[in-house]
Design a protein around this motif. Structure first.
Motif: not given
Length: 280
Positions: A76, A78-84
């Motif tokens: 998994s 994690f993007e900067d926006s918090g999206t997994v």
């Protein structure tokens, strides 16, 4: 009717009326006592064929040169926006070296042959070793071609670096061999529904009818039935590169890739109509 009667029958005489050579040529007239007279159509002059000089775009051509890699597993991200985002981690062994350049003059098509994964000398056959030693290249296990419109700028023994070919956010086409599942039934292989397990039903996971009886009296080709599942070559298109880690020398590609960890993958720029492939 006897055979002698055929000899007494009148024969059809065809008279082909033509004009002298000094006059203009007109359509010929055909006369026969058994056939109605008719006129042969005029011969139209041949039109000049227009040959296009632009190169044809073939479906087998790649949008650009690619590389080979090894599947490591999934994780998994994690993007900067918090999206997994589920990603597949792809690593690289020693290789991705250009072993041969094919041109229209020598081979009839343009392509770049790339070698991947260094092995011992005894792991290759003598013809394979001779092919690589001819260019002074180390023993490589896998050889694959990337057909291109132009091979300008490529040289033998040139090493392809994934940092130079791809960047984060690019779309790629990934090809590989899927995991083999062995011989499977219709429910697992083709997502068929099973029968009732109760109420006196005796058809639970059976295939059922595969066709009519007398007509057509056979099974149509392509009928979905139990058989070997998986273990075939497949390509997943337009996958996004989420992360490029220079320190670990890995790519993180969004989504699942064919095969199990350790499987060989072929990564090439995605073919997108209107961007790197002409619309016509």
């Amino acid at each position: 009717m006897s055979l002698s009667s055929f000899s007494t029958m009148p024969t059809a005489k065809l008279r082909l009326k033509t004009l002298p050579t000094s006059t203009t040529i007109t359509p010929l007239t055909l006369h026969s006592p058994f056939l109605p007279s008719f006129r042969l159509p005029k011969h139209k002059p041949l039109s000049i064929l227009r040959i296009s000089t632009s190169p044809a775009i073939s479906a087998s051509l790649e949008a650009g040169v690619g590389i080979m890699a090894t599947k490591l597993g999934m994780m998994s991200f994690f993007e900067d926006s918090g999206t997994v985002v589920p990603v597949t981690v792809v690593g690289f062994r020693e290789g991705n070296i250009i072993t041969q350049i094919k041109t229209e003059a020598t081979d009839g098509y343009s392509a770049v042959q790339v070698g991947y994964r260094r092995v011992r000398d005894r792991k290759l056959t003598k013809p394979e070793m001779g092919h690589l030693e001819k260019s002074g290249i180390i023993p490589l296990r896998h050889l694959q071609e990337f057909r291109l419109q132009s091979v300008d700028g490529f040289e033998v023994t040139q090493k392809l670096d994934f940092n130079e070919l791809f960047k984060e956010g690019d779309l790629v086409d990934v090809a590989g061999t899927t995991i083999g599942k062995g011989f499977q039934g219709g429910i697992k292989r083709h997502n068929f529904k099973r029968g009732q397990m109760t109420h006196g039903s005796k058809s639970h996971r059976q295939l059922g009818s595969i066709g009519a009886g007398t007509t057509p009296g056979r099974v149509y080709k392509g009928k979905k039935m139990p058989g070997r599942m998986g273990g075939t070559k497949t390509k997943i298109r337009k996958l996004k590169i989420v992360k490029i880690d220079d320190e670990l020398k890995v790519l993180m590609i969004k989504g699942a890739l064919p095969g199990k960890p350790g499987n060989l993958l072929r990564i090439a720029p995605a073919k997108i109509v209107g961007k790197n492939i002409p619309k016509n």
